[in-house]
Design a protein around this motif. Sequence first.
Motif, PDB file in Angstrom:
ATOM      1  N   THR A 184       0.830  -1.196   0.000  1.00 53.02           N
ATOM      2  CA  THR A 184       0.000   0.000   0.000  1.00 53.02           C
ATOM      3  C   THR A 184       0.866   1.249   0.000  1.00 53.02           C
ATOM      4  O   THR A 184       0.593   2.224  -0.724  1.00 53.02           O
ATOM      5  CB  THR A 184      -0.940  -0.001   1.223  1.00 53.02           C
ATOM      6  N   ARG A 194      -6.493   7.072  -4.678  1.00 52.18           N
ATOM      7  CA  ARG A 194      -7.844   6.489  -4.624  1.00 52.18           C
ATOM      8  C   ARG A 194      -7.701   5.014  -4.979  1.00 52.18           C
ATOM      9  O   ARG A 194      -7.331   4.650  -6.104  1.00 52.18           O
ATOM     10  CB  ARG A 194      -8.789   7.204  -5.577  1.00 52.18           C
ATOM     11  N   LEU A 195      -8.004   4.140  -3.996  1.00 48.46           N
ATOM     12  CA  LEU A 195      -7.693   2.715  -4.111  1.00 48.46           C
ATOM     13  C   LEU A 195      -8.941   1.860  -3.954  1.00 48.46           C
ATOM     14  O   LEU A 195      -9.885   2.230  -3.249  1.00 48.46           O
ATOM     15  CB  LEU A 195      -6.674   2.300  -3.033  1.00 48.46           C
ATOM     16  N   TYR A 197      -9.998  -2.219  -2.871  1.00 51.94           N
ATOM     17  CA  TYR A 197      -9.460  -3.391  -2.180  1.00 51.94           C
ATOM     18  C   TYR A 197     -10.460  -4.526  -2.341  1.00 51.94           C
ATOM     19  O   TYR A 197     -11.606  -4.426  -1.902  1.00 51.94           O
ATOM     20  CB  TYR A 197      -9.234  -3.075  -0.704  1.00 51.94           C
ATOM     21  N   ARG A 215      -5.176  -1.186   5.935  1.00 61.30           N
ATOM     22  CA  ARG A 215      -5.675  -0.024   6.683  1.00 61.30           C
ATOM     23  C   ARG A 215      -4.518   0.740   7.321  1.00 61.30           C
ATOM     24  O   ARG A 215      -4.556   1.972   7.413  1.00 61.30           O
ATOM     25  CB  ARG A 215      -6.685  -0.469   7.731  1.00 61.30           C
ATOM     26  N   ILE A 218      -2.994   2.923   4.376  1.00 58.25           N
ATOM     27  CA  ILE A 218      -3.733   4.124   3.964  1.00 58.25           C
ATOM     28  C   ILE A 218      -3.749   5.163   5.080  1.00 58.25           C
ATOM     29  O   ILE A 218      -3.742   6.368   4.820  1.00 58.25           O
ATOM     30  CB  ILE A 218      -5.167   3.782   3.499  1.00 58.25           C
ATOM     31  N   VAL A 228     -11.380   5.149  -0.543  1.00 56.58           N
ATOM     32  CA  VAL A 228     -11.086   3.718  -0.636  1.00 56.58           C
ATOM     33  C   VAL A 228     -12.384   2.960  -0.875  1.00 56.58           C
ATOM     34  O   VAL A 228     -13.391   3.212  -0.209  1.00 56.58           O
ATOM     35  CB  VAL A 228     -10.404   3.210   0.651  1.00 56.58           C
TER      36      VAL A 228
END
Length: 357
Positions: A184, A194-195, A197, A215, A218, A228
């Motif tokens: 990450t 902007r991801l 998962y 977590r 980020i 996210v």
Amino acid sequence: MVRQRRRPTQADIARVVGVSQATVSMVVSGGPASELVAERTRNAVLEAAAELGYVVNAAARSLQGGRNRMLGVYTFEPVFAVDQREFYLPFLLGVEEATAEYGYDLLLFSSASSPGGRRIYAGGVNRLKVADGCVLLGRSLHQDDMTALLREDFPFVFIGRREVPGEELSYVAADYVGATRDVTRSLTRLGHRRLAYVKVADDKEWTKDRESGFRQGIEEAGIAAGDVHLHTLDEASPVLGGGIEEWLAEGITAVLVEPSQDDTAISAVERAATQAGVSVPRDLSVVLLGDPPLVNATARDWARFSIPREQMGREAVRLLLELLDDEPGAVRQLYLDCIPVAGDSVAEPRPGAEAPR
């Protein structure tokens, strides 16, 4: 003066049942010799042992009879099936090599014929006790078996982190938290803010560890939760649908994919990208959080991290031998670093790609 209640012995069981202590020893040993005892007698011995609260004292067993110099490896599911071979074989190679180096023989327990799934205990008997200790391997375990093993002080080490409520287990685990956190970090340093998962729909230890690492990553990068997108993939119906198009419309530029038991999850992502006409990594960077055998997905060089399977097998044997020399109830836990593989599925986000459309 308060006198401590002494632990029940095999002699106590023999008196209750009305058999010789040798017969009791054959039954509670759990070895092949127990099958020589009549079923009715064997059941009577096991019932009396349970009523008296008798458990095997591993330390006393070692002092009385010495070690067999045999270690076991128990698998909770088939490990030689074609689709599982690439995943499990390195673990077994590591276990076998280390066992030989330490001068022990290796026994494979599988319980393939057990009704209702693979179980360590058959008729209340721990069949693993023919070995001095055991390495346990597999995704699906029975927690009551684990609890019973701990109650007996039988030495075992799990390959992979495992939890049993109220208990501490010995294990060798891959550091999924650290590996996922580092992945990450690497994405955010490339400019991905902007991801998405993709996680598997279960609550296993490895799923929780990967999500915890994500977590952490980020949070360290200062990415807001609203930037996210978490998507839970049903392994039985691994379809993303219009997920990728929606992600791109939201400005998402990278996706992290937790492996399922096989390559189902990454296959679903790849299939959805192809159907949407999305190019990896030009339009969307993809990172695989592990290295499952690729059966359905294309054999491209995915950015990923590799699990040190053979090393985990070797370290499990080393910890098991430490437990044999330690006090009953001792616990050993070890985490091993995963190995990052750069691959070709990650790139910097295209200019303006993160602006929602």
